[in-house]
Write an enzyme that holds these catalytic residues in place. Structure first.
Site, PDB file in Angstrom:
ATOM      1  CG  ASN A  44      -2.039  -1.079   1.210  1.00  0.00           C
ATOM      2  OD1 ASN A  44      -2.420  -1.296   0.262  1.00  0.00           O
ATOM      3  ND2 ASN A  44      -2.043  -1.695   2.326  1.00  0.00           N
ATOM      4  CG  HIS A  45       2.319   3.890  -2.528  1.00  0.00           C
ATOM      5  ND1 HIS A  45       2.904   4.571  -3.029  1.00  0.00           N
ATOM      6  CD2 HIS A  45       2.505   2.543  -2.464  1.00  0.00           C
ATOM      7  CE1 HIS A  45       4.013   3.752  -3.691  1.00  0.00           C
ATOM      8  NE2 HIS A  45       3.502   2.631  -3.483  1.00  0.00           N
ATOM      9  CB  THR A  46      -0.168   6.415   3.392  1.00  0.00           C
ATOM     10  OG1 THR A  46      -0.952   7.127   4.639  1.00  0.00           O
ATOM     11  CG2 THR A  46       1.155   7.500   3.173  1.00  0.00           C
TER      12      THR A  46
END
Length: 209
Positions: free
Chosen positions: A83-85
């Site tokens: 994931n990427h925040t």
């Protein structure tokens, strides 16, 4: 009749199918008895390397798979570090490149959103090249269609498919599902299961109660 810790291949001449419990070494991955994985493209013994992705100890997240699951070739489990925040104004993962930007390495996990463990129930069938995302729980008896991308929890004995995966239908009536969840045949001793395979295969629930 529990499977031997050393038994890898359920069928003598079949090197494409393994009991996952016998090949998994990562303590953050738990697999129940008789769960199998088939891979005709790569060595199925490399399940951890090829199918459990972005799964790093720093997150403390776990992959928990129940008993008697059937996992088809190429199924993937994508963990939190993929994931990427979304809290940031940018999707660029600055904390990962802490050396480049003079950031504290202890803050590296702020680069992604941690959605938690992946939990697969018992007697789950995961189809060809399906993808299960972090934080998802799949209930007992569910079926995941080929190349489905599962972003949300799947109720027990529900068939899902598509991108993102959506419910297609329940496998049985609500009453039958309730009885099966109470029965928990996968927790029986192997000898008892063996005696009842004809009834299980025939869908004769009344013979199992």
């Amino acid at each position: 009749m529990a499977i031997s810790e050393k038994k890898i291949y359920p069928r003598t001449a079949d090197k494409e199918t393994v009991y996952l419990k016998s090949v998994v070494t990562d303590p953050a991955i738990t697999v129940g008895d008789f769960t199998m994985y088939n891979d005709y493209v790569r060595d199925p013994r490399d399940f951890e390397k090829n199918n459990v992705l972005y799964h790093y100890p720093i997150n403390g997240d776990k992959l928990i798979i129940g008993k008697f699951c059937s996992i088809a070739c190429g199924a993937k489990f994508l963990f939190n570090s993929a994931n990427h925040t979304l809290r940031s104004l940018s999707t660029y993962p600055f904390p990962i490149f802490f050396e480049e930007w003079g950031l504290d390495v202890k803050e590296i996990t702020s680069a992604w959103d941690n959605k938690g463990n992946i939990i697969i129930g018992n007697d789950v069938w995961i189809g060809y090249e399906a993808v299960i995302l972090a934080g998802v729980t799949i209930g007992d008896g569910a079926i995941i269609g080929a190349r489905a991308v599962v972003t949300k929890d799947v109720p027990p004995y529900t068939i899902v498919g598509g991108v993102p995966a959506k419910p297609i239908r329940k496998r049985f009536t609500d009453d039958t599902i309730k009885k099966l969840l109470k029965l928990k045949w996968w927790d029986w001793q192997a000898e008892r299961i063996a005696r009842n395979i004809p009834a299980i295969q025939a869908g004769a629930l009344e013979e199992l109660e």
